[in-house]
Motif scaffolding. Sequence first.
Motif, PDB file in Angstrom:
ATOM      1  N   GLY A 167      -0.209  29.125 -22.342  1.00  0.00           N
ATOM      2  CA  GLY A 167      -0.995  29.960 -21.431  1.00  0.00           C
ATOM      3  C   GLY A 167      -2.129  30.679 -22.130  1.00  0.00           C
ATOM      4  O   GLY A 167      -3.257  30.738 -21.620  1.00  0.00           O
ATOM      5  N   LEU A 170      -4.927  28.170 -22.906  1.00  0.00           N
ATOM      6  CA  LEU A 170      -5.704  27.810 -21.716  1.00  0.00           C
ATOM      7  C   LEU A 170      -6.694  28.913 -21.347  1.00  0.00           C
ATOM      8  O   LEU A 170      -7.853  28.641 -21.012  1.00  0.00           O
ATOM      9  N   ILE A 171      -6.242  30.162 -21.402  1.00  0.00           N
ATOM     10  CA  ILE A 171      -7.143  31.277 -21.107  1.00  0.00           C
ATOM     11  C   ILE A 171      -8.293  31.313 -22.110  1.00  0.00           C
ATOM     12  O   ILE A 171      -9.459  31.532 -21.746  1.00  0.00           O
ATOM     13  N   ILE A 174     -10.709  28.212 -21.325  1.00  0.00           N
ATOM     14  CA  ILE A 174     -11.482  28.364 -20.094  1.00  0.00           C
ATOM     15  C   ILE A 174     -12.452  29.540 -20.211  1.00  0.00           C
ATOM     16  O   ILE A 174     -13.580  29.492 -19.701  1.00  0.00           O
ATOM     17  N   THR A 192     -15.741  28.184 -12.817  1.00  0.00           N
ATOM     18  CA  THR A 192     -14.852  28.274 -13.978  1.00  0.00           C
ATOM     19  C   THR A 192     -14.259  29.675 -14.113  1.00  0.00           C
ATOM     20  O   THR A 192     -13.094  29.840 -14.463  1.00  0.00           O
ATOM     21  N   ILE A 195     -11.452  30.075 -11.720  1.00  0.00           N
ATOM     22  CA  ILE A 195     -10.256  29.416 -12.263  1.00  0.00           C
ATOM     23  C   ILE A 195      -9.605  30.292 -13.330  1.00  0.00           C
ATOM     24  O   ILE A 195      -8.375  30.396 -13.414  1.00  0.00           O
ATOM     25  N   LEU A 196     -10.438  30.950 -14.133  1.00  0.00           N
ATOM     26  CA  LEU A 196      -9.924  31.829 -15.181  1.00  0.00           C
ATOM     27  C   LEU A 196      -9.144  33.004 -14.588  1.00  0.00           C
ATOM     28  O   LEU A 196      -8.081  33.371 -15.096  1.00  0.00           O
ATOM     29  N   LEU A 199      -5.859  31.689 -13.281  1.00  0.00           N
ATOM     30  CA  LEU A 199      -4.971  31.381 -14.399  1.00  0.00           C
ATOM     31  C   LEU A 199      -4.387  32.660 -15.014  1.00  0.00           C
ATOM     32  O   LEU A 199      -3.214  32.690 -15.403  1.00  0.00           O
ATOM     33  N   THR A 200      -5.196  33.703 -15.076  1.00  0.00           N
ATOM     34  CA  THR A 200      -4.707  34.979 -15.608  1.00  0.00           C
ATOM     35  C   THR A 200      -3.607  35.551 -14.720  1.00  0.00           C
ATOM     36  O   THR A 200      -2.587  36.055 -15.215  1.00  0.00           O
ATOM     37  N   LEU A 202      -1.662  33.782 -12.852  1.00  0.00           N
ATOM     38  CA  LEU A 202      -0.510  32.908 -13.097  1.00  0.00           C
ATOM     39  C   LEU A 202       0.201  33.285 -14.396  1.00  0.00           C
ATOM     40  O   LEU A 202       1.441  33.261 -14.470  1.00  0.00           O
ATOM     41  N   GLU A 203      -0.560  33.657 -15.404  1.00  0.00           N
ATOM     42  CA  GLU A 203       0.035  34.026 -16.694  1.00  0.00           C
ATOM     43  C   GLU A 203       0.857  35.307 -16.579  1.00  0.00           C
ATOM     44  O   GLU A 203       1.860  35.455 -17.283  1.00  0.00           O
TER      45      GLU A 203
END
Length: 226
Positions: A167, A170-171, A174, A192, A195-196, A199-200, A202-203
Motif C-alpha cells: 500500500g 502504491l501511494i 501514484i 491520477t 485515484i490517489l 487509494l489513501t 483504502l489504505e
Amino acid sequence: MNENLFTSFITPVILGLPLVTLIVLFPSLLFPTSNRLVSNRFVTLQQWMLQLVSKQMMSTHNSKGQTWTLMLMSLILFIGSTNLLGLLPHSFTPTTQLSMNLGMAIPLWAGAVITGFRNKTKASLAHFLPQGTPTPLIPMLVIIETISLFIQPMALAVRLTANITAGHLLIHLIGGATLALMSISTTTALITFTILILLTILEFAVAMIQAYVFTLLVSLYLHDNT
C-alpha cells in the motif's frame, strides 16, 4: 523522482541513535486512561470498539483462552495505531519491518502452541496425524503437518508486512506520477490525483483490517490449543 522507492522503509536515525523505540511507544499516548466518572467521546468510542471486538473475537474461547483477552486487545490497538500513524506524511511504519512482525508473531504463536501441549497434549499431537491415514503415508503427513505448524508465524508476519508495504509503495508511485503529470496534462493529473485519494482511503481501511486479521489469526491459533 530520484528518491529510492524504499527510502520511507529505512529506520529513522538521529545523531546515530535509532528512533524505533520511541516510534513504537508513541501509539500508547493515543489511548489515555480516563479518571473521570463520565468519559469524553473519544474514550467512550475507544471503549465501545474494544468491547465490540473483544466480544466478537473471544466469545468462542473457553475460560483459559479468555485470559488472553487483554493481550489480544492490546495487540490490535498497537498494530492498528502504528499502521494508521504510518500513513502520515514523512512518518515511519514499524509494521513494514519483517523483523518486528516476526517479533510479535513468534512469541504469540509459541505461547499458543505451548499452551496446547500443556493442556491438551493428546489433541495437539493428534493434529500431526489425521484419523484414517494410510500407513505408508504416515511419515510424510507428519512431516507436512510439522512444517505447516512452523510456517504459521512466518505467514502471520509476511502477510502483515506485504500488505502494508504494498500500500505504501502504491501511494508513493501514484503520488510521483501525479506530480510528473501536472506539467504534461492537467486533466490526467486530476484523474491520477483522484485515484490517489481513493487509494489513501483504502489504505486507512487496510490498516485497520490487517490489525484485525493478525489478531484474529492469533486468536484462532489460541482457540485450537485451549
